[in-house]
Design a protein around this motif. Structure first.
Motif, mmCIF file in Angstrom:
data_model
loop_
_atom_site.group_PDB
_atom_site.id
_atom_site.type_symbol
_atom_site.label_atom_id
_atom_site.label_comp_id
_atom_site.label_asym_id
_atom_site.label_seq_id
_atom_site.Cartn_x
_atom_site.Cartn_y
_atom_site.Cartn_z
ATOM 1 N N VAL A 1 0.759 -1.081 0.215
ATOM 2 C CA VAL A 1 -0.045 -0.029 0.116
ATOM 3 C C VAL A 1 0.862 1.177 -0.042
ATOM 4 N N ILE A 2 1.786 1.188 0.702
ATOM 5 C CA ILE A 2 2.670 2.427 0.988
ATOM 6 C C ILE A 2 3.828 2.551 -0.488
ATOM 7 N N LEU A 3 3.946 1.473 -0.979
ATOM 8 C CA LEU A 3 4.780 1.376 -2.232
ATOM 9 C C LEU A 3 3.866 2.198 -3.224
ATOM 10 N N THR A 4 2.623 1.846 -3.345
ATOM 11 C CA THR A 4 1.664 2.167 -4.452
ATOM 12 C C THR A 4 1.295 3.750 -4.410
ATOM 13 N N GLY A 5 1.050 4.097 -3.097
ATOM 14 C CA GLY A 5 0.804 5.320 -2.586
ATOM 15 C C GLY A 5 2.094 6.254 -3.096
ATOM 16 N N SER A 6 3.061 5.703 -2.507
ATOM 17 C CA SER A 6 4.573 6.502 -3.126
ATOM 18 C C SER A 6 4.544 6.773 -4.610
ATOM 19 N N ILE A 7 4.442 5.898 -5.295
ATOM 20 C CA ILE A 7 4.535 5.599 -6.527
ATOM 21 C C ILE A 7 3.400 6.900 -7.330
ATOM 22 N N ALA A 8 2.360 6.817 -6.733
ATOM 23 C CA ALA A 8 1.245 7.712 -7.056
ATOM 24 C C ALA A 8 1.623 9.007 -6.800
ATOM 25 N N LEU A 9 2.246 9.401 -5.699
ATOM 26 C CA LEU A 9 2.536 10.748 -5.133
ATOM 27 C C LEU A 9 3.729 11.102 -6.093
ATOM 28 N N LEU A 10 4.653 10.348 -6.384
ATOM 29 C CA LEU A 10 5.633 10.638 -7.392
ATOM 30 C C LEU A 10 5.094 11.187 -8.790
ATOM 31 N N ALA A 11 4.282 10.183 -9.259
ATOM 32 C CA ALA A 11 3.580 10.565 -10.618
ATOM 33 C C ALA A 11 2.943 11.891 -10.634
ATOM 34 N N PHE A 12 2.233 12.200 -9.128
ATOM 35 C CA PHE A 12 1.604 13.442 -9.273
ATOM 36 C C PHE A 12 2.418 14.701 -9.184
ATOM 37 N N ILE A 13 3.719 14.691 -8.624
ATOM 38 C CA ILE A 13 4.531 15.521 -8.486
ATOM 39 C C ILE A 13 5.111 15.754 -9.713
ATOM 40 N N HIS A 14 5.529 14.727 -10.231
ATOM 41 C CA HIS A 14 6.469 14.683 -11.580
ATOM 42 C C HIS A 14 5.462 15.151 -12.851
ATOM 43 N N ASN A 15 4.441 14.697 -12.719
ATOM 44 C CA ASN A 15 3.394 15.219 -13.906
ATOM 45 C C ASN A 15 3.718 14.827 -15.157
ATOM 46 N N ARG A 16 4.732 13.541 -15.341
ATOM 47 C CA ARG A 16 5.075 13.187 -16.656
ATOM 48 C C ARG A 16 4.876 11.613 -16.750
ATOM 49 N N GLY A 17 5.113 11.093 -17.703
ATOM 50 C CA GLY A 17 5.261 9.379 -17.770
ATOM 51 C C GLY A 17 4.054 9.143 -17.129
ATOM 52 N N GLN A 18 2.854 9.184 -17.656
ATOM 53 C CA GLN A 18 1.635 8.798 -17.169
ATOM 54 C C GLN A 18 1.424 7.118 -17.355
ATOM 55 N N ARG A 19 1.844 6.728 -18.600
ATOM 56 C CA ARG A 19 1.724 5.122 -18.856
ATOM 57 C C ARG A 19 2.832 4.488 -17.849
ATOM 58 N N THR A 20 4.004 5.149 -17.792
ATOM 59 C CA THR A 20 4.980 4.213 -16.885
ATOM 60 C C THR A 20 4.494 4.207 -15.478
ATOM 61 N N TYR A 21 4.087 5.189 -15.036
ATOM 62 C CA TYR A 21 3.566 5.380 -13.532
ATOM 63 C C TYR A 21 2.581 4.665 -13.221
ATOM 64 N N GLY A 22 1.444 4.543 -14.210
ATOM 65 C CA GLY A 22 0.254 3.886 -14.243
ATOM 66 C C GLY A 22 0.575 2.320 -14.196
ATOM 67 N N ALA A 23 1.683 1.947 -15.012
ATOM 68 C CA ALA A 23 2.095 0.316 -15.006
ATOM 69 C C ALA A 23 2.588 0.172 -13.518
ATOM 70 N N LEU A 24 3.539 0.760 -13.240
ATOM 71 C CA LEU A 24 4.061 0.599 -11.767
ATOM 72 C C LEU A 24 3.062 0.538 -10.780
ATOM 73 N N ILE A 25 2.269 1.274 -10.752
ATOM 74 C CA ILE A 25 1.020 1.394 -9.867
ATOM 75 C C ILE A 25 0.252 0.125 -10.019
ATOM 76 N N SER A 26 0.041 -0.166 -10.994
ATOM 77 C CA SER A 26 -0.698 -1.683 -11.245
ATOM 78 C C SER A 26 0.277 -2.792 -10.743
ATOM 79 N N LEU A 27 1.358 -2.854 -11.151
ATOM 80 C CA LEU A 27 2.276 -3.942 -10.702
ATOM 81 C C LEU A 27 2.315 -4.002 -9.130
ATOM 82 N N SER A 28 2.468 -2.751 -8.614
ATOM 83 C CA SER A 28 2.598 -2.723 -7.154
ATOM 84 C C SER A 28 1.452 -3.151 -6.591
ATOM 85 N N ALA A 29 0.250 -2.806 -6.951
ATOM 86 C CA ALA A 29 -1.282 -3.123 -6.551
ATOM 87 C C ALA A 29 -1.202 -4.523 -6.666
ATOM 88 N N LEU A 30 -0.905 -5.294 -7.822
ATOM 89 C CA LEU A 30 -1.359 -6.492 -7.885
ATOM 90 C C LEU A 30 -0.448 -7.413 -7.123
#
Length: 160
Positions: A46-75
């Motif tokens: 949960v912490i890993l998934t949330g951290s990736i999402a926060l990084l994606a929110f801050i970075h505001n680029r690489g939507q597909r890459t961050y989305g894939a990382l979030i999916s892998l972490s959540a799975l």
């Protein structure tokens, strides 16, 4: 009503993960429910998934890459929720023996050995300490992980 932007979706994912951790801490410290090895492992995801999402929110680029990382972490978290649900479904005579507290494992064993024991789970993980609408904590956590994975996949396939 328009759909949330990719950035708003990452903020939603982060907020959801933050709420999950706050609920877990409430259950532990206020309700007195002690987390088992697999519960701790799920919290890490949960912490890993949330951290990736926060990084994606801050970075505001690489939507597909961050989305894939979030999916892998959540799975990954969903896998451990499913494992705990499986342990909870076992007949009493097939439940593995209970092990020592996690702190003891890290004090006595090497990091890799202790981590392996945490990831396998033990008899404590088979105990149902709380349920709502017939689902135990890992059941609800599994639903949350699947929702987080779906949001991550949506970020991968949606148009910018």
């Amino acid at each position: 009503m328009p759909l949330p932007t990719p950035r708003q979706t990452y903020l939603l994912i982060f907020t959801g993960c933050l709420l999950l951790i706050l609920v877990a801490l409430y259950m532990q410290h206020v309700m007195g429910l002690n987390p088992c090895y697999l519960c701790i492992t799920q919290r890490v995801f949960v912490i890993l998934t949330g951290s990736i999402a926060l990084l994606a929110f801050i970075h505001n680029r690489g939507q597909r890459t961050y989305g894939a990382l979030i999916s892998l972490s959540a799975l990954g978290g969903a896998f451990f929720s499913s494992k705990q649900l499986w342990l909870q479904s076992l007949p009493e005579d097939q439940v593995p023996a209970c092990g020592p507290p996690a702190e003891y494992l890290f004090d006595v064993f090497s990091f890799n050995e202790a981590l392996g024991m945490l990831l396998r789970g033990d008899g404590n993980c088979a105990e149902i300490q709380w349920s709502l609408l017939g689902l135990s904590i890992p059941g609800w956590t599994l639903i949350c992980f699947l929702g987080l994975a779906a949001l991550g996949i949506w970020q991968v396939v949606r148009r910018s």
